[in-house]
Design a protein around this motif. Sequence first.
Motif, PDB file in Angstrom:
ATOM      1  N   PHE A  98      33.650  29.834  47.282  1.00 27.07           N
ATOM      2  CA  PHE A  98      34.851  30.660  47.228  1.00 27.07           C
ATOM      3  C   PHE A  98      35.638  30.386  45.945  1.00 27.07           C
ATOM      4  N   ALA A  99      35.773  29.108  45.593  1.00 22.38           N
ATOM      5  CA  ALA A  99      36.502  28.746  44.375  1.00 22.38           C
ATOM      6  C   ALA A  99      35.813  29.325  43.145  1.00 22.38           C
ATOM      7  N   ALA A 100      34.474  29.258  43.123  1.00 25.60           N
ATOM      8  CA  ALA A 100      33.728  29.804  41.981  1.00 25.60           C
ATOM      9  C   ALA A 100      33.917  31.320  41.903  1.00 25.60           C
ATOM     10  N   ARG A 101      33.847  32.009  43.032  1.00 23.59           N
ATOM     11  CA  ARG A 101      34.023  33.464  43.040  1.00 23.59           C
ATOM     12  C   ARG A 101      35.450  33.848  42.668  1.00 23.59           C
ATOM     13  N   LEU A 102      36.408  33.088  43.147  1.00 20.01           N
ATOM     14  CA  LEU A 102      37.800  33.345  42.801  1.00 20.01           C
ATOM     15  C   LEU A 102      38.023  33.150  41.301  1.00 20.01           C
ATOM     16  N   SER A 103      37.404  32.130  40.761  1.00 15.05           N
ATOM     17  CA  SER A 103      37.509  31.880  39.320  1.00 15.05           C
ATOM     18  C   SER A 103      36.864  33.023  38.529  1.00 15.05           C
ATOM     19  N   ASP A 104      35.687  33.491  39.005  1.00 11.46           N
ATOM     20  CA  ASP A 104      35.021  34.629  38.354  1.00 11.46           C
ATOM     21  C   ASP A 104      35.911  35.869  38.418  1.00 11.46           C
ATOM     22  N   ALA A 105      36.519  36.110  39.583  1.00 11.12           N
ATOM     23  CA  ALA A 105      37.394  37.276  39.739  1.00 11.12           C
ATOM     24  C   ALA A 105      38.602  37.156  38.813  1.00 11.12           C
ATOM     25  N   ALA A 106      39.150  35.966  38.690  1.00  9.33           N
ATOM     26  CA  ALA A 106      40.301  35.761  37.798  1.00  9.33           C
ATOM     27  C   ALA A 106      39.913  36.045  36.353  1.00  9.33           C
ATOM     28  N   ARG A 107      38.725  35.601  35.941  1.00  5.91           N
ATOM     29  CA  ARG A 107      38.253  35.877  34.575  1.00  5.91           C
ATOM     30  C   ARG A 107      38.084  37.371  34.342  1.00  5.91           C
ATOM     31  N   LEU A 108      37.529  38.065  35.338  1.00 11.88           N
ATOM     32  CA  LEU A 108      37.357  39.512  35.216  1.00 11.88           C
ATOM     33  C   LEU A 108      38.705  40.217  35.103  1.00 11.88           C
ATOM     34  N   ILE A 109      39.658  39.819  35.932  1.00  5.89           N
ATOM     35  CA  ILE A 109      40.991  40.431  35.887  1.00  5.89           C
ATOM     36  C   ILE A 109      41.649  40.153  34.547  1.00  5.89           C
ATOM     37  N   GLU A 110      41.501  38.936  34.037  1.00  7.57           N
ATOM     38  CA  GLU A 110      42.061  38.609  32.722  1.00  7.57           C
ATOM     39  C   GLU A 110      41.414  39.459  31.625  1.00  7.57           C
ATOM     40  N   GLY A 111      40.088  39.662  31.774  1.00  4.99           N
ATOM     41  CA  GLY A 111      39.383  40.512  30.805  1.00  4.99           C
ATOM     42  C   GLY A 111      39.892  41.937  30.841  1.00  4.99           C
ATOM     43  N   VAL A 112      40.086  42.483  32.031  1.00  3.36           N
ATOM     44  CA  VAL A 112      40.613  43.838  32.173  1.00  3.36           C
ATOM     45  C   VAL A 112      42.024  43.900  31.599  1.00  3.36           C
ATOM     46  N   ALA A 113      42.835  42.899  31.889  1.00 10.15           N
ATOM     47  CA  ALA A 113      44.207  42.873  31.370  1.00 10.15           C
ATOM     48  C   ALA A 113      44.205  42.820  29.854  1.00 10.15           C
ATOM     49  N   GLU A 114      43.332  42.046  29.259  1.00  8.93           N
ATOM     50  CA  GLU A 114      43.246  41.971  27.799  1.00  8.93           C
ATOM     51  C   GLU A 114      42.814  43.309  27.208  1.00  8.93           C
ATOM     52  N   THR A 115      41.846  43.949  27.869  1.00  9.81           N
ATOM     53  CA  THR A 115      41.382  45.251  27.400  1.00  9.81           C
ATOM     54  C   THR A 115      42.512  46.265  27.477  1.00  9.81           C
ATOM     55  N   LEU A 116      43.231  46.277  28.578  1.00 14.69           N
ATOM     56  CA  LEU A 116      44.358  47.192  28.714  1.00 14.69           C
ATOM     57  C   LEU A 116      45.421  46.907  27.657  1.00 14.69           C
ATOM     58  N   ASP A 117      45.681  45.643  27.404  1.00 14.65           N
ATOM     59  CA  ASP A 117      46.670  45.277  26.379  1.00 14.65           C
ATOM     60  C   ASP A 117      46.225  45.771  25.005  1.00 14.65           C
ATOM     61  N   ASP A 118      44.918  45.646  24.737  1.00 20.20           N
ATOM     62  CA  ASP A 118      44.402  46.044  23.429  1.00 20.20           C
ATOM     63  C   ASP A 118      44.387  47.564  23.251  1.00 20.20           C
TER      64      ASP A 118
END
Length: 125
Positions: A98-118
Amino acid sequence: MPEVNVEINGRKYRMACEEGQQKRLIGLAERFNDHVEQLKGAVGEIGDNRLTVMAGIAVVDELAEAERRIKALETEVLVLTRAGQEVAAEIEALEASFAARLSDAARLIEGVAETLDDTAPIPQN
């Protein structure tokens, strides 16, 4: 060494015991006498020696049954302990997954947020 008087089947016996064990010895003698009295009530007067031997055998039978039950309970405790350890290991594995999947999901959300910011235009006031 202290001595106590106990009564079995109407007869008094003087017995030695370790210091501090007097009450315990008296209590054990009373329990044994109860067995003798129960047998006397069930089978009648069959002689002191025979009655005492029968009561002794009855007590040893109860002891053997108690030992059997203790052994069965020890086995059950061992099985339950092992099962508990297996469940704990499964929980740890699930938590790690669960921790690994949550970490993966957080990375994906951060990636989407960075893309949206850019890509998003910055509003100008």
